[in-house]
Design an enzyme around this catalytic site. Structure first.
Site, PDB file in Angstrom:
ATOM      1  N   GLU A   1      55.287   1.438  47.226  1.00 44.19           N
ATOM      2  CA  GLU A   1      55.713   2.110  45.998  1.00 44.19           C
ATOM      3  C   GLU A   1      56.489   3.381  46.354  1.00 44.19           C
ATOM      4  O   GLU A   1      55.874   4.436  46.598  1.00 44.19           O
ATOM      5  CB  GLU A   1      54.497   2.501  45.155  1.00 44.19           C
ATOM      6  CG  GLU A   1      53.661   1.328  44.690  1.00 44.19           C
ATOM      7  CD  GLU A   1      52.863   1.694  43.450  1.00 44.19           C
ATOM      8  OE1 GLU A   1      53.078   1.048  42.421  1.00 44.19           O
ATOM      9  OE2 GLU A   1      52.048   2.621  43.499  1.00 44.19           O
TER      10      GLU A   1
ATOM     11  N   ASN B   1      48.301  -1.487  36.734  1.00 42.92           N
ATOM     12  CA  ASN B   1      47.614  -0.214  36.981  1.00 42.92           C
ATOM     13  C   ASN B   1      47.722   0.626  35.707  1.00 42.92           C
ATOM     14  O   ASN B   1      48.778   1.178  35.424  1.00 42.92           O
ATOM     15  CB  ASN B   1      48.292   0.485  38.175  1.00 42.92           C
ATOM     16  CG  ASN B   1      47.789   1.898  38.387  1.00 42.92           C
ATOM     17  OD1 ASN B   1      46.745   2.292  37.836  1.00 42.92           O
ATOM     18  ND2 ASN B   1      48.513   2.680  39.176  1.00 42.92           N
TER      19      ASN B   1
ATOM     20  N   GLU C   1      49.855   9.039  43.485  1.00 43.20           N
ATOM     21  CA  GLU C   1      49.338  10.130  42.631  1.00 43.20           C
ATOM     22  C   GLU C   1      48.060  10.711  43.227  1.00 43.20           C
ATOM     23  O   GLU C   1      47.806  11.912  43.141  1.00 43.20           O
ATOM     24  CB  GLU C   1      49.115   9.600  41.203  1.00 43.20           C
ATOM     25  CG  GLU C   1      50.452   9.405  40.486  1.00 43.20           C
ATOM     26  CD  GLU C   1      50.473   8.293  39.449  1.00 43.20           C
ATOM     27  OE1 GLU C   1      49.400   7.875  38.972  1.00 43.20           O
ATOM     28  OE2 GLU C   1      51.590   7.835  39.121  1.00 43.20           O
TER      29      GLU C   1
ATOM     30  N   GLY D   1      57.316   5.517  37.605  1.00 44.33           N
ATOM     31  CA  GLY D   1      57.360   6.139  36.289  1.00 44.33           C
ATOM     32  C   GLY D   1      58.693   6.786  35.945  1.00 44.33           C
ATOM     33  O   GLY D   1      58.782   7.563  34.995  1.00 44.33           O
TER      34      GLY D   1
ATOM     35  N   HIS E   1      46.892   5.508  46.115  1.00 38.89           N
ATOM     36  CA  HIS E   1      48.055   5.585  45.229  1.00 38.89           C
ATOM     37  C   HIS E   1      48.745   6.935  45.446  1.00 38.89           C
ATOM     38  O   HIS E   1      48.076   7.942  45.711  1.00 38.89           O
ATOM     39  CB  HIS E   1      47.612   5.429  43.768  1.00 38.89           C
ATOM     40  CG  HIS E   1      48.775   5.288  42.838  1.00 38.89           C
ATOM     41  ND1 HIS E   1      49.492   6.371  42.400  1.00 38.89           N
ATOM     42  CD2 HIS E   1      49.358   4.194  42.277  1.00 38.89           C
ATOM     43  CE1 HIS E   1      50.477   5.939  41.609  1.00 38.89           C
ATOM     44  NE2 HIS E   1      50.411   4.621  41.514  1.00 38.89           N
TER      45      HIS E   1
ATOM     46  N   LYS F   1      46.331   3.369  35.002  1.00 37.73           N
ATOM     47  CA  LYS F   1      46.196   4.818  35.231  1.00 37.73           C
ATOM     48  C   LYS F   1      45.197   5.417  34.230  1.00 37.73           C
ATOM     49  O   LYS F   1      44.276   4.727  33.812  1.00 37.73           O
ATOM     50  CB  LYS F   1      47.572   5.496  35.180  1.00 37.73           C
ATOM     51  CG  LYS F   1      48.587   4.776  36.089  1.00 37.73           C
ATOM     52  CD  LYS F   1      49.836   5.553  36.349  1.00 37.73           C
ATOM     53  CE  LYS F   1      50.736   4.731  37.269  1.00 37.73           C
ATOM     54  NZ  LYS F   1      51.911   5.455  37.708  1.00 37.73           N
TER      55      LYS F   1
ATOM     56  N   SER G   1      58.477   1.279  38.588  1.00 35.26           N
ATOM     57  CA  SER G   1      59.361   0.910  37.471  1.00 35.26           C
ATOM     58  C   SER G   1      59.678  -0.583  37.415  1.00 35.26           C
ATOM     59  O   SER G   1      60.789  -0.982  37.060  1.00 35.26           O
ATOM     60  CB  SER G   1      60.643   1.743  37.499  1.00 35.26           C
ATOM     61  OG  SER G   1      60.329   3.124  37.319  1.00 35.26           O
TER      62      SER G   1
HETATM   63  P1  PGA Z   1      55.317   2.427  37.072  1.00 33.88           P
HETATM   64  O1  PGA Z   1      54.040   2.779  37.967  1.00 33.88           O
HETATM   65  O2  PGA Z   1      55.403   0.926  36.976  1.00 33.88           O
HETATM   66  O3  PGA Z   1      55.047   3.068  35.732  1.00 33.88           O
HETATM   67  O4  PGA Z   1      56.508   2.987  37.758  1.00 33.88           O
HETATM   68  C1  PGA Z   1      53.722   2.022  39.111  1.00 33.88           C
HETATM   69  C2  PGA Z   1      52.492   2.610  39.782  1.00 33.88           C
HETATM   70  O5  PGA Z   1      52.342   3.832  39.827  1.00 33.88           O
HETATM   71  O6  PGA Z   1      51.645   1.860  40.303  1.00 33.88           O
END
Ligand code: PGA
Length: 256
Positions: A172, A10, A102, A178, A100, A12, A217
């Site tokens: 997640e 992903n 976010e 992140g 997601h 983003k 992560s």
């Molecule tokens: P990350 O993000 O691996 O940077 O923690 C995962 C995601 O948001 O899908």
């Protein structure tokens, strides 16, 4: 039931279309010996990169699946700034991330909105990757399973039985995204097993088929242990998917 793991990158809101082309080319080189039947791979660039990446994937016969990060639930209409699942389908998009955290937190997406998007994606012959996960506060208050269960039931509620069996769920935990803090493999497994049991309660025959990814992560150092868990069938990778070598090491978790 053997479920083929799916490792999804992903990206983003990162990389313009020139940078996107470079990344898939590097990734294709890093994965030149990879068995894509054993572990599937998808890349999810921003909308503006999709056509460029699709063209490179086609021309060079790369074996990644093309994915998107979001879409609208309607096919077309007066929705300024939105992109429809019909448009994505025309670009050979295979997987679309919906809901997601976010998007839920920053763009107000509710389970109802996510459910409509997931159904629209499936109706257009693509596979939704439906994201769920609790916040730190919810985990600390002991409500994580209840919250995630409600997200799973709500977000999958508009899928037909057949569509449900094909769906991908990404667990997640919001506190792991992140942050560099990963859920322990045991905690991730517990929640993914719970998600599978919730799906079984809706349609028993779908539960064994549904692939459940872990996200938050994921990196080359922790992927193998997470992937060894019986209910974890892949990973949704953010930060570590922006660098070809680190993403390739995650894809090759079986060699770790
Ligand atoms: P990350 O993000 O691996 O940077 O923690 C995962 C995601 O948001 O899908």
């Amino acid at each position: 039931m053997t479920r083929i793991p799916l490792i999804s990158g992903n990206w983003k809101m990162n990389l313009n279309h020139f940078e996107a082309i470079q990344l898939v080319q590097k990734l294709s080189y890093e994965l030149r010996n990879h068995d894509y039947d054993a572990v599937e791979v998808s890349v999810h660039p921003p909308f503006t990169d999709l056509r460029s990446v699709q063209t490179v994937i086609d021309a060079d016969r790369m074996l990644f699946h093309l994915g998107a990060q979001n879409c609208h639930a309607e096919d077309s209409g007066a929705f300024t700034g939105e992109v429809s699942p019909a448009m994505l389908g025309k670009m050979d998009v295979t997987f679309v991330i919906v809901g997601h955290s976010e998007r839920r937190a920053l763009f107000g997406e509710t389970n109802e909105v996510v459910a409509a998007k997931a159904a629209a994606v499936a109706t257009h012959g693509m596979t939704p990757i439906v994201c769920v996960g609790e916040t730190l506060e919810e985990r600390e208050s002991g409500d994580a399973q209840v919250i995630v269960e409600a997200q799973v039931r709500g977000s999958l509620s508009s899928l037909s039985g057949d569509q449900l069996a094909e769906v991908i769920v990404a667990y997640e935990p919001v506190w792991a995204i992140g942050t560099g803090v990963t859920a322990s493999a045991d905690d991730a497994q517990l929640m993914c097993a719970h998600i599978r049991s919730v799906i079984a309660s809706v349609r028993k025959s779908a539960a064994d088929k549904v692939r459940i990814q872990y996200g938050g992560s994921v990196n080359a150092a922790n992927a193998a242990e997470l992937m060894s868990m019986s209910d974890i069938d892949g990973a949704l990778v953010g930060g570590a998917s922006l660098e070809a070598a680190s993403f390739a090491r995650i894809v090759n978790f079986k060699d770790a």
